[in-house]
Design an enzyme around this catalytic site. Structure first.
Site, short mmCIF file in Angstrom:
data_model
loop_
_atom_site.label_atom_id
_atom_site.label_comp_id
_atom_site.label_asym_id
_atom_site.label_seq_id
_atom_site.Cartn_x
_atom_site.Cartn_y
_atom_site.Cartn_z
N CYS A 1 -0.47 -2.16 -17.31
CA CYS A 1 0.70 -1.91 -16.35
C CYS A 1 1.48 -3.00 -16.43
CB CYS A 1 0.31 -1.52 -14.98
SG CYS A 1 -0.78 -0.21 -14.60
N HIS B 1 -1.45 7.94 -13.53
CA HIS B 1 -0.51 7.92 -14.64
C HIS B 1 -1.68 8.12 -16.01
CE1 HIS B 1 2.49 4.93 -12.62
NE2 HIS B 1 2.95 6.23 -12.91
N GLY C 1 0.91 -1.28 -0.02
CA GLY C 1 0.00 -0.11 0.09
C GLY C 1 0.96 1.16 0.17
N PHE D 1 0.81 6.38 -2.75
CA PHE D 1 0.08 7.64 -2.44
C PHE D 1 -0.34 8.20 -3.92
CE2 PHE D 1 -0.60 12.17 -1.63
CZ PHE D 1 -1.82 12.16 -0.72
N GLY D 2 -1.49 8.37 -4.10
CA GLY D 2 -2.08 8.61 -5.27
C GLY D 2 -3.00 7.56 -6.11
N ASN D 3 -2.33 6.33 -5.72
CA ASN D 3 -3.07 5.03 -6.49
C ASN D 3 -4.09 4.51 -5.47
OD1 ASN D 3 -3.52 2.30 -7.13
ND2 ASN D 3 -1.48 2.23 -8.23
N ASP E 1 -1.84 6.26 -18.42
CA ASP E 1 -2.53 4.95 -18.83
C ASP E 1 -3.66 4.43 -17.98
OD1 ASP E 1 -1.26 3.79 -16.88
OD2 ASP E 1 -0.07 2.58 -17.77
N GLU F 1 7.97 8.53 -15.24
CA GLU F 1 7.38 7.26 -14.82
C GLU F 1 7.45 6.14 -16.02
OE1 GLU F 1 5.61 6.52 -11.53
OE2 GLU F 1 7.02 8.27 -10.98
N ASN G 1 6.03 1.08 -16.19
CA ASN G 1 6.75 1.92 -15.74
C ASN G 1 8.23 1.80 -15.66
OD1 ASN G 1 4.46 1.58 -13.30
ND2 ASN G 1 4.62 3.48 -14.46
#
Length: 446
Positions: free
Chosen positions: A369, A250, A20, A23-25, A252, A174, A110
């Site tokens: 991904c 991202h 986890g 942050f942001g995902n 994508d 990224e 990435n």
């Protein structure tokens, strides 16, 4: 000369876990510290490769990175044997320990940005390993990524490898998650499309306020310069800061391209009209761009993120395009309804294939991904390390290897267990023989 687009997928490692950290995902942080199933995750990835191969898409594979990253823990003051270092870090700095056991290298989109030889000034395939500097756990990846790319694509006559950009947020990079190539045939010159989250050296430009903008304009421009891309065939577009703050970490996750088609959400870009105009201009003389826009009224951004509608693989299949979508797209009502209607329309996308990559989805990454797209000529294909190119025999061998070495449950406490680490290293040592990579891992060089 015949060119083909290969998908090189990252093999999920034996220490696959949900730390986890991103942050942001939203998916990543939402499943923090849950028990993971590395065996299932790796087998799901291999099943995806087999599915793509059955559809006529050539597949390659990248080895996972060694974790825990003991060298990083030593660099910040932990000492003694490897077991001592891990034990101290887990007790004294558990968050840092979690970062150093991250399984995030599985998301090969990435790993790097790739420009094929028809686009580059020297006529070679160029690779730039991403610095991933926005997240500490991901910033540890690029040295191994560079070494791995050099062993999978070893010919200096055909391939050029660039290390990571400067390790500064101003050059946050990224990789292919923010890069798309458009073309009217893989052998022809294409348009390379870079999407960035912020202009790091111009604070007057808009930026997200809640979550970080991981890709900068300056990084994208630097990659294009290093790859020798033609200015008139290169387009830069800013991602909509509001969708970054909605969990679109991202590009994508909010758009995907293939051939002459861009499949995107209407809120994907800061300036949709300018983005389309720039792409049309850059594509002039190569054919006609097709834009497939998903309206917010039909698919809200939250549903697009939850289902990873745009983190699908958009592929050319018998002259038509198909989406390789996670099963979550079937389970999200608005997305399933949209895709059902899409297939009735006269667009480039005429097929949808659903696959199960739930272990990856729970960790924050969908089908797109997991893969790095590499366009290769016949000569370049022959110059690739053939042990990393997939066929049915190779996939079966990797499945047997996974079943032999991978656990079906890993908890956070397991990640610091010396016995578990030895299990992982034994598995990776055997993998380097299967993929003919030599002694690439730090434990093999000790």
């Amino acid at each position: 000369m015949t060119y083909q687009e290969y998908n090189f997928d990252g093999l999920v490692g034996p220490n696959h876990n949900y730390a986890g950290l991103s942050f942001g995902n939203v998916a990543s942080t939402g499943n923090a510290n849950s028990a993971s199933n590395p065996q299932q995750a790796a087998l799901q990835g291999l099943a995806k490769m087999r599915k793509l191969m059955s559809l006529g898409i050539p597949q390659g594979v990248f080895a996972p990175q060694q974790r825990p990253h003991v060298q990083a823990l030593r660099a910040i003051g932990f000492s003694g044997t490897d077991a001592d270092v891990m034990s101290q870090a887990l007790q004294q700095a558990p968050a840092i320990f979690n970062a150093c056991v991250s399984a995030s290298s599985m998301w090969t989109a990435n790993a790097a940005t790739v420009s094929p030889s028809p686009d580059t000034a020297d006529g070679k395939v160029h690779f730039s390993a991403a610095n991933l500097v926005n997240k500490f756990h991901r910033s540890l990846e690029h040295p191994f990524t560079t070494a791995l790319l050099e062993r999978v694509f070893p010919s200096q006559a055909h391939f050029v490898h660039h290390g990571a950009l400067p390790m500064s947020d101003h050059f946050g990079d990224e990789g292919a998650a923010n890069h798309t190539r458009f073309c009217n045939g893989y052998a022809s010159e294409g348009v390379e499309f870079f999407v960035y989250g912020k202009a790091a050296f111009d604070s007057s430009k808009p930026q997200p306020q809640k979550f970080p903008a991981r890709q900068t304009l300056e990084a994208s421009q630097a990659v294009a310069r290093r790859h020798g891309l033609a200015a008139n065939r290169t387009v830069y577009s800013q991602q909509n800061p509001a969708v970054i703050d909605a969990g679109v970490f991202h590009n994508d996750v909010i758009s995907v391209g293939n051939g002459n088609a861009l499949f995107y959400h209407e809120l994907a870009f800061a300036d949709e009209a300018q983005t389309k105009a720039d792409l049309v201009q850059a594509f002039d003389g190569l054919g006609e761009m097709e834009f497939i826009k998903v309206p917010t009224a039909e698919v809200p951004v939250a549903d697009a993120v939850a289902s990873y509608l745009f983190n699908t693989q958009l592929i050319t299949l018998n002259g038509e395009m198909a989406l390789i979508a996670p099963t979550e797209c079937q389970q999200t009502e608005s997305v399933h309804r949209y895709l059902t209607n899409l297939l009735k329309q006269n667009t480039a996308i005429q097929h949808v294939e659903y696959i199960d990559v739930k272990q990856s989805m729970q960790n924050g990454g969908g089908p797109a991904c997991l893969r790095l797209r590499v366009v290769l000529s016949e000569q370049e294909q022959a110059a690739v390390n053939q042990a990393c190119v997939m066929n049915e025999t190779k996939i079966s061998a990797l499945e047997a290897w996974v079943k032999q070495h991978y656990r079906d449950r890993v908890d956070v406490a397991d990640l610091a267990d010396p016995q578990f680490v030895q299990e992982c290293n034994t598995a990776l040592d055997e993998l380097t023989q299967l993929l003919q990579l030599g002694s690439i891992y730090p434990f093999q060089q000790a």
